[in-house]
Design a protein around this motif. Structure first.
Motif, PDB file in Angstrom:
ATOM      1  N   ALA A  89       0.877  -1.179   0.000  1.00  0.00           N
ATOM      2  CA  ALA A  89       0.000   0.000   0.000  1.00  0.00           C
ATOM      3  C   ALA A  89       0.908   1.222   0.000  1.00  0.00           C
ATOM      4  O   ALA A  89       0.760   2.130   0.814  1.00  0.00           O
ATOM      5  N   ASP A  90       1.858   1.221  -0.929  1.00  0.00           N
ATOM      6  CA  ASP A  90       2.923   2.214  -0.929  1.00  0.00           C
ATOM      7  C   ASP A  90       2.736   3.290  -1.999  1.00  0.00           C
ATOM      8  O   ASP A  90       3.698   3.838  -2.523  1.00  0.00           O
ATOM      9  N   ALA A 226      -2.647  -8.833  -7.517  1.00  0.00           N
ATOM     10  CA  ALA A 226      -2.103  -9.757  -6.512  1.00  0.00           C
ATOM     11  C   ALA A 226      -1.534 -10.984  -7.204  1.00  0.00           C
ATOM     12  O   ALA A 226      -2.064 -11.459  -8.209  1.00  0.00           O
ATOM     13  N   ARG A 227      -0.445 -11.445  -6.660  1.00  0.00           N
ATOM     14  CA  ARG A 227       0.139 -12.743  -7.022  1.00  0.00           C
ATOM     15  C   ARG A 227       0.915 -13.203  -5.798  1.00  0.00           C
ATOM     16  O   ARG A 227       1.873 -12.552  -5.385  1.00  0.00           O
ATOM     17  N   GLY A 234      -4.962   0.209  -2.591  1.00  0.00           N
ATOM     18  CA  GLY A 234      -4.962   1.662  -2.721  1.00  0.00           C
ATOM     19  C   GLY A 234      -4.320   2.113  -4.018  1.00  0.00           C
ATOM     20  O   GLY A 234      -4.448   1.473  -5.062  1.00  0.00           O
ATOM     21  N   ASP A 235      -3.598   3.244  -3.969  1.00  0.00           N
ATOM     22  CA  ASP A 235      -2.976   3.797  -5.166  1.00  0.00           C
ATOM     23  C   ASP A 235      -1.881   2.901  -5.732  1.00  0.00           C
ATOM     24  O   ASP A 235      -1.514   3.042  -6.903  1.00  0.00           O
ATOM     25  N   LEU A 252     -10.313   1.748   1.007  1.00  0.00           N
ATOM     26  CA  LEU A 252     -11.142   1.106   2.022  1.00  0.00           C
ATOM     27  C   LEU A 252     -11.831  -0.139   1.468  1.00  0.00           C
ATOM     28  O   LEU A 252     -11.936  -1.167   2.149  1.00  0.00           O
ATOM     29  N   GLN A 253     -12.296  -0.064   0.237  1.00  0.00           N
ATOM     30  CA  GLN A 253     -12.923  -1.235  -0.379  1.00  0.00           C
ATOM     31  C   GLN A 253     -11.914  -2.354  -0.599  1.00  0.00           C
ATOM     32  O   GLN A 253     -12.237  -3.540  -0.436  1.00  0.00           O
ATOM     33  N   ASP A 254     -10.678  -1.993  -0.960  1.00  0.00           N
ATOM     34  CA  ASP A 254      -9.618  -2.998  -1.071  1.00  0.00           C
ATOM     35  C   ASP A 254      -9.424  -3.717   0.266  1.00  0.00           C
ATOM     36  O   ASP A 254      -9.319  -4.948   0.329  1.00  0.00           O
TER      37      ASP A 254
END
Length: 347
Positions: A89-90, A226-227, A234-235, A252-254
């Motif tokens: 989430a960087d 994702a893997r 997020g961004d 937030l949904q993530d």
């Protein structure tokens, strides 16, 4: 987060400058129930609810990699540490994204956004504008772009120490292109003088240069978010243009999606695949919506003064192109949004 201050409004008002004059002309009103908040207060509320978790400050991660055993390895000042799952989430320049999509970078839009948040004293002498903003958020169209104005809660440093309903800031975001050779930052006041109704231009001018930040506009979407053992949120997973007002909402949904798939199991790898299926598609839809809105609201703006209620409704319905979005609902319908973005959080 029941104790977080908010500033709910229920209507979007479209304005432009009267042709040949300096007064404002209202084009349309649309149902748009949102609850604006303050990014700083939102972050503070989320952090307070994190509970007794291990939360480290001042220890930046210098690298992330996957090892041969299928684990993620983080390198920081403490050395290397393995984890079953690492959530990247960087942010928009995510280093974690480079592991899942090497070379992928945000793509710039051909325009900028000027953002500001100023005390309500900036509206002194403009009671009509203040009264309008107490019940609505405003979109002001001009040749080559638009501006958005709304009230948000202030923090203790912004007023009398209170974070209650009476403590407010005026926030705005103005989208456009400075002429070639112009200094981008200060240009927003010149833009407002040239294109805004006199009252709204005066409000922007009262904020002063220090109250306005100028940012590029860009977007990007990872082809797969994702893997195992890596995941983007997020961004880092995707950046959409700010017109969609979904930066914090999507994050937030993530997070909610990740919690759900991990609870459902049966293992981390399966959970991350389900997350990737759901959130990659959701992110791609938002990026495309942001591009459509950017073209319609900045790059190829309509003839604002020629429009009225019916024209705005038909035009914007075409911009959305059948895409549901919590900020916009058909007349007579009721929106039921899931969450809300950083500066404007949906009701």
């Amino acid at each position: 987060m029941p104790n977080r201050p908010t500033a709910p409004v229920g209507t979007r008002v479209w304005l432009t400058r009267e042709p040949g004059g300096r007064s404002a002309r209202e084009l349309a009103r649309q149902p748009s129930p949102v609850t604006p908040c303050n990014w700083g207060l939102l972050w503070r509320s989320l952090r307070a609810r994190a509970g007794a978790v291990r939360y480290l400050r001042g220890e930046p991660v210098t690298s992330v990699r996957a090892d041969g055993a299928g684990r993620a390895v983080i390198t920081s000042a403490r050395g290397e540490e393995p984890y079953d799952v690492v959530v990247g989430a960087d942010g928009h320049a995510s280093a974690t994204r480079q592991l899942l999509a090497p070379g992928l970078r945000p793509e710039p839009a051909p325009y900028l956004v000027w953002r500001g948040a100023i005390p309500l004293g900036a509206l002194a002498g403009h009671p009509r504008e203040l009264d309008l903003l107490r019940g609505a958020w405003v979109t002001l169209g001009f040749p080559g772009g638009h501006g958005i104005f709304y009230l948000i809660p202030g923090g203790p440093q912004d007023g009398d120490g209170s974070t209650g309903a009476g403590n407010r800031l005026l926030a705005y975001a103005i989208y456009g292109r400075p002429p070639e050779g112009a200094e981008p930052g200060p240009y927003v006041q010149e833009l407002a003088r040239e294109h805004f109704p006199a009252a709204w231009a005066d409000i922007v001018a009262r904020g002063g240069r220090r109250a306005t930040a100028c940012h590029p506009v860009a977007d990007v979407q990872a082809p797969r978010v994702a893997r195992a053992p890596l995941l983007l949120a997020g961004d880092a997973a995707g950046v959409t243009r700010p017109h969609t007002a979904t930066g914090a909402v999507k994050a937030l949904q993530d997070a909610l999606c990740l919690e759900r798939v991990l609870r459902e199991g049966p293992d981390h790898a399966t959970a991350l695949e389900r997350y990737a299926d759901e959130r990659t598609a959701a992110g791609a839809r938002l990026v495309e919506l942001g591009r459509r809105m950017g073209r319609a609201l900045v790059e190829e703006v309509p003839d604002w003064p020629a429009m009225g209620q019916d024209e705005v409704d038909v035009w914007f319905r075409g911009v959305l192109a059948g895409t549901w979005h919590y900020l916009h609902e058909e007349p007579g319908e009721t929106a039921e949004p899931d969450a809300g973005p950083g500066a404007t959080v949906a009701r």
